[in-house]
Motif scaffolding. Structure first.
Motif, PDB file in Angstrom:
ATOM      1  N   ALA A 193     -24.011 -53.908  37.449  1.00  0.00           N
ATOM      2  CA  ALA A 193     -24.002 -53.131  38.667  1.00  0.00           C
ATOM      3  C   ALA A 193     -22.888 -53.757  39.725  1.00  0.00           C
ATOM      4  O   ALA A 193     -23.086 -53.118  40.864  1.00  0.00           O
ATOM      5  CB  ALA A 193     -25.316 -53.038  39.438  1.00  0.00           C
ATOM      6  N   PRO A 239     -16.892 -50.488  47.277  1.00  0.00           N
ATOM      7  CA  PRO A 239     -18.252 -50.405  47.098  1.00  0.00           C
ATOM      8  C   PRO A 239     -18.627 -48.939  47.491  1.00  0.00           C
ATOM      9  O   PRO A 239     -19.408 -48.315  46.629  1.00  0.00           O
ATOM     10  CB  PRO A 239     -18.962 -51.244  48.203  1.00  0.00           C
ATOM     11  CG  PRO A 239     -17.664 -52.427  48.356  1.00  0.00           C
ATOM     12  CD  PRO A 239     -16.404 -51.638  48.333  1.00  0.00           C
ATOM     13  N   GLN A 240     -17.955 -48.266  48.351  1.00  0.00           N
ATOM     14  CA  GLN A 240     -18.339 -46.940  48.860  1.00  0.00           C
ATOM     15  C   GLN A 240     -18.274 -45.933  47.837  1.00  0.00           C
ATOM     16  O   GLN A 240     -18.919 -44.976  47.422  1.00  0.00           O
ATOM     17  CB  GLN A 240     -18.109 -46.354  50.188  1.00  0.00           C
ATOM     18  CG  GLN A 240     -18.334 -44.962  50.630  1.00  0.00           C
ATOM     19  CD  GLN A 240     -17.788 -44.559  51.968  1.00  0.00           C
ATOM     20  OE1 GLN A 240     -17.501 -45.549  52.935  1.00  0.00           O
ATOM     21  NE2 GLN A 240     -17.407 -43.291  52.141  1.00  0.00           N
ATOM     22  N   ARG A 258     -20.301 -46.330  44.549  1.00  0.00           N
ATOM     23  CA  ARG A 258     -21.701 -46.090  44.683  1.00  0.00           C
ATOM     24  C   ARG A 258     -21.965 -44.652  44.722  1.00  0.00           C
ATOM     25  O   ARG A 258     -22.852 -44.012  44.786  1.00  0.00           O
ATOM     26  CB  ARG A 258     -22.494 -46.966  45.675  1.00  0.00           C
ATOM     27  CG  ARG A 258     -22.724 -48.383  45.099  1.00  0.00           C
ATOM     28  CD  ARG A 258     -23.814 -48.462  43.959  1.00  0.00           C
ATOM     29  NE  ARG A 258     -24.855 -47.785  44.499  1.00  0.00           N
ATOM     30  CZ  ARG A 258     -25.508 -46.864  44.064  1.00  0.00           C
ATOM     31  NH1 ARG A 258     -25.159 -46.134  43.379  1.00  0.00           N
ATOM     32  NH2 ARG A 258     -26.851 -46.608  44.754  1.00  0.00           N
ATOM     33  N   THR A 259     -20.762 -43.907  45.430  1.00  0.00           N
ATOM     34  CA  THR A 259     -21.261 -42.571  45.735  1.00  0.00           C
ATOM     35  C   THR A 259     -20.170 -41.497  44.816  1.00  0.00           C
ATOM     36  O   THR A 259     -20.725 -40.460  44.683  1.00  0.00           O
ATOM     37  CB  THR A 259     -20.527 -42.119  47.316  1.00  0.00           C
ATOM     38  OG1 THR A 259     -19.002 -42.498  47.243  1.00  0.00           O
ATOM     39  CG2 THR A 259     -21.220 -42.900  48.164  1.00  0.00           C
ATOM     40  N   MET A 292     -20.853 -44.375  40.019  1.00  0.00           N
ATOM     41  CA  MET A 292     -22.181 -45.034  39.251  1.00  0.00           C
ATOM     42  C   MET A 292     -23.063 -44.885  40.113  1.00  0.00           C
ATOM     43  O   MET A 292     -23.565 -44.969  41.197  1.00  0.00           O
ATOM     44  CB  MET A 292     -21.981 -46.656  39.480  1.00  0.00           C
ATOM     45  CG  MET A 292     -23.097 -47.318  39.123  1.00  0.00           C
ATOM     46  SD  MET A 292     -22.983 -48.937  39.436  1.00  0.00           S
ATOM     47  CE  MET A 292     -21.781 -49.802  38.789  1.00  0.00           C
ATOM     48  N   TYR A 301     -27.445 -45.805  40.230  1.00  0.00           N
ATOM     49  CA  TYR A 301     -28.051 -46.891  39.789  1.00  0.00           C
ATOM     50  C   TYR A 301     -29.519 -47.065  40.311  1.00  0.00           C
ATOM     51  O   TYR A 301     -29.618 -46.469  41.389  1.00  0.00           O
ATOM     52  CB  TYR A 301     -27.315 -48.287  40.883  1.00  0.00           C
ATOM     53  CG  TYR A 301     -27.906 -49.363  40.819  1.00  0.00           C
ATOM     54  CD1 TYR A 301     -28.545 -50.124  39.346  1.00  0.00           C
ATOM     55  CD2 TYR A 301     -27.783 -50.523  41.636  1.00  0.00           C
ATOM     56  CE1 TYR A 301     -29.128 -51.116  39.331  1.00  0.00           C
ATOM     57  CE2 TYR A 301     -28.415 -51.854  41.631  1.00  0.00           C
ATOM     58  CZ  TYR A 301     -29.035 -52.145  40.179  1.00  0.00           C
ATOM     59  OH  TYR A 301     -29.494 -53.375  40.353  1.00  0.00           O
ATOM     60  N   ARG A 308     -33.849 -53.159  46.390  1.00  0.00           N
ATOM     61  CA  ARG A 308     -32.343 -52.763  46.273  1.00  0.00           C
ATOM     62  C   ARG A 308     -32.235 -51.297  46.104  1.00  0.00           C
ATOM     63  O   ARG A 308     -31.100 -50.821  46.274  1.00  0.00           O
ATOM     64  CB  ARG A 308     -31.824 -53.159  44.764  1.00  0.00           C
ATOM     65  CG  ARG A 308     -31.713 -54.811  45.031  1.00  0.00           C
ATOM     66  CD  ARG A 308     -31.125 -55.129  43.244  1.00  0.00           C
ATOM     67  NE  ARG A 308     -30.962 -56.593  43.604  1.00  0.00           N
ATOM     68  CZ  ARG A 308     -30.580 -57.296  42.230  1.00  0.00           C
ATOM     69  NH1 ARG A 308     -30.969 -56.525  41.013  1.00  0.00           N
ATOM     70  NH2 ARG A 308     -30.531 -58.722  42.287  1.00  0.00           N
ATOM     71  N   ARG A 341     -26.644 -41.548  49.453  1.00  0.00           N
ATOM     72  CA  ARG A 341     -25.580 -41.475  48.732  1.00  0.00           C
ATOM     73  C   ARG A 341     -24.708 -40.231  49.266  1.00  0.00           C
ATOM     74  O   ARG A 341     -23.338 -40.300  48.699  1.00  0.00           O
ATOM     75  CB  ARG A 341     -25.533 -41.340  47.098  1.00  0.00           C
ATOM     76  CG  ARG A 341     -26.218 -42.454  46.575  1.00  0.00           C
ATOM     77  CD  ARG A 341     -26.469 -42.273  45.043  1.00  0.00           C
ATOM     78  NE  ARG A 341     -25.022 -42.303  44.524  1.00  0.00           N
ATOM     79  CZ  ARG A 341     -24.765 -41.837  43.213  1.00  0.00           C
ATOM     80  NH1 ARG A 341     -25.710 -40.948  42.741  1.00  0.00           N
ATOM     81  NH2 ARG A 341     -23.619 -41.756  42.662  1.00  0.00           N
ATOM     82  N   GLU A 390     -30.431 -40.728  42.861  1.00  0.00           N
ATOM     83  CA  GLU A 390     -29.220 -41.421  42.000  1.00  0.00           C
ATOM     84  C   GLU A 390     -28.863 -40.094  41.089  1.00  0.00           C
ATOM     85  O   GLU A 390     -27.783 -40.452  40.589  1.00  0.00           O
ATOM     86  CB  GLU A 390     -29.655 -42.468  41.262  1.00  0.00           C
ATOM     87  CG  GLU A 390     -30.202 -43.752  42.413  1.00  0.00           C
ATOM     88  CD  GLU A 390     -28.987 -44.249  43.138  1.00  0.00           C
ATOM     89  OE1 GLU A 390     -27.797 -44.326  42.647  1.00  0.00           O
ATOM     90  OE2 GLU A 390     -29.014 -44.571  44.311  1.00  0.00           O
ATOM     91  N   SER A 443     -22.593 -38.076  37.964  1.00  0.00           N
ATOM     92  CA  SER A 443     -21.866 -39.469  37.929  1.00  0.00           C
ATOM     93  C   SER A 443     -21.498 -40.143  36.654  1.00  0.00           C
ATOM     94  O   SER A 443     -22.301 -39.904  35.565  1.00  0.00           O
ATOM     95  CB  SER A 443     -22.883 -40.607  38.572  1.00  0.00           C
ATOM     96  OG  SER A 443     -23.333 -40.265  39.803  1.00  0.00           O
TER      97      SER A 443
END
Length: 499
Positions: A305, A327-328, A331-332, A335, A337, A345, A360, A413, A418
């Motif tokens: 991750a 990172p943004q 994750r958006t 990936m 998660y 988390r 997200r 998620e 994704s």
């Protein structure tokens, strides 16, 4: 002998207009395991929390050994001999394992000073007695989710008593820890204790329970003997519709590599270290890694991750080093998660359900849309509806059951597409219907071309879903021959018997 009972208890939460328990009756007898089952949100955890003093019923009665009682706090319940292991951690993260177990009952020197050395000794003796291996001096924040669950169990056992309430105790435990827990339950039962066992795992319920009570819409609808029903029959009782798994269906030929873990080693974590791990997951396939607690699964999750940088080796996502992604954007857009540590988390427990589920998508709204528009609420309702989460408006996440919290994470998620999905123990706390819906959505994403990395302590997850299965033992990865993982071969691999 009836150790504890609840009669016609009712609990209504006016802040969310939720009738959680509606005139429920339940009892636990000496020397029995009484399982409490039902769909997510059926009222199981609320009923258990009333028995354990964390909630006060609006009406109805609670009796302990035939005498009416009224609990104003969980300490009242502890003094009455009732222990509780919650579905999600209630430990103090900044304290050690031993300090958490001793909290409120700290040994003292000269009657004044807290004796930490004695607390650590007593913790070690308790852990050894019940077959758990946890460092008494380790901070809770440094422990894996499975180790934290073990500390919760030890804290409940340290208080003594003859009624123990276990709320989804094995949802994140590995096979070794689960066997230790089952052995402990057997010893307690033989000694005359009563065990209230809340779970969605039909197989372990039938192995452990003497009686099974089914809750629906806040009521206990039915109580049966465990030997009167089989696994699929119990699953159908819980969700009122067919829910038995049919196993994985391969969606086609895998494509390009989406995530590549190359020669990764991570030292300094004891049994959770990694040793030269190589793993690749291609688009259009589900690859599962199965491991018992303390064999590196938590570390592999953190590395995959992008939460931890390995000492040796690298992680590539869509051909790019994972650390080079913003990172943004990672994750958006790249990936999805679903973490094992759901509360730490995966969620902001004190924020609203709506805010959590659209997290997200937050950057896609204008300020005006987010502040006064209907789009965020409309999107939240549509996302939650796909996973059967109702009555979510004006609710904080920490007011929901554990299973519904997991649905919120999955709804957020797994919305849209994704390229990479990392699902770590994704079925924890889910009832059979929700588990089937989750696995169906993961299979659908696989068929659309997503790469799914399934990290789990439950071999059944791998056999139901995965196209390829790997076993992780003492930080080393080994691929199994068959895609579903022959049960005996998988068991040998994750316990080290095959090495």
């Amino acid at each position: 002998m009836v150790l504890a009972s609840l009669a016609s208890v009712r609990k209504y939460y006016s802040s969310t207009a939720t009738l959680a328990v509606d005139g429920a009756d339940f009892s636990i007898e000496a020397g029995e395991v009484h399982a409490l089952v039902g769909e997510n949100g059926a009222g199981k955890s609320t009923l258990a929390r009333m028995l354990c003093g964390f909630e006060t019923p609006d009406s109805g009665t609670i009796e302990v050994r035939g005498k009416p009682v009224r609990f104003y706090s969980h300490r009242d319940a502890e003094r009455a001999g009732i222990g509780f292991v919650p579905q999600y951690s209630m430990l103090a993260a900044g304290l050690s394992a031993a300090e958490n177990v001793a909290m409120g009952h700290e040994p003292a020197r000269l009657g004044i000073f807290s004796d930490k050395r004695r607390a650590a000794y007593e913790f070690s003796m308790l852990a050894d007695r019940y077959g758990f291996d946890v460092d008494p001096d380790a901070a809770i924040s440094s422990l894996s989710a499975a180790a934290r669950r073990e500390v919760e169990i030890l804290r409940a056992m340290a208080r003594g008593g003859d009624v123990l309430v276990l709320d989804e105790p094995t949802s994140i435990l590995g096979e070794h820890e689960t066997k230790a827990l089952f052995s402990l339950i057997g010893r307690l039962k033989a000694a005359g204790a009563g065990i209230v066992y809340i779970s969605h795992r039909a197989r372990e319920l039938l192995d452990l329970a003497d009686r099974i009570s089914v809750m629906r819409y806040g009521k206990v609808e039915k109580t049966i003997r465990a030997d009167e029903i089989d696994e699929c029959g119990l699953a159908d009782l819980i969700v009122t519709r067919g829910s038995c798994s049919t196993g994985p269906v391969n969606g086609g030929t895998p494509g390009a590599i989406a995530i590549s873990i190359r020669g990764v080693s991570l030292a300094g974590r004891g049994e959770d270290s990694l040793d030269a791990v190589d793993l690749a997951v291609r688009s259009g396939e589900i690859v599962s890694v199965v491991a018992l607690g303390g064999n590196g699964l938590d570390s592999l999750e953190e590395v995959a991750a992008g939460l931890v940088r390995p000492d040796v080796g690298d992680v590539m996502v869509l051909g790019k080093a994972i650390g080079d992604w913003k990172p943004q954007e990672l994750r958006t857009r790249v990936m999805a998660y679903l973490p094992t540590d759901r509360e730490g988390r995966g969620l902001c427990p004190r924020a609203s359900v709506g805010s959590n589920v659209i997290a997200r998508k937050l950057f896609r709204y204008t300020f005006a849309e987010f502040a006064i528009g209907d789009a965020p609420r409309t999107d939240a309702g549509a996302m939650l509806g796909k996973f059967g989460v109702g009555n979510w408006r004006r609710r904080r996440v920490d007011s929901m059951s554990g299973g519904n919290r997991q649905r919120v994470v999955a709804a957020r998620e797994l919305e849209g597409f994704s390229p990479l999905v990392i699902a770590a123990n994704p079925a924890q706390g889910l009832d059979p219907a929700a588990r089937a819906a989750l696995f169906g959505r993961l299979s659908e994403l696989r068929d659309q071309g997503a790469a799914i990395l399934l990290l789990t302590s439950d071999p059944e997850d791998a056999s139901d879903l995965a196209d390829k299965v790997f076993a992780l033992y003492r930080g080393r990865l080994r691929q199994l021959d068959s895609k579903s993982g022959d049960p005996s071969g998988l068991a040998a691999a994750i316990t080290g018997a095959a090495s």
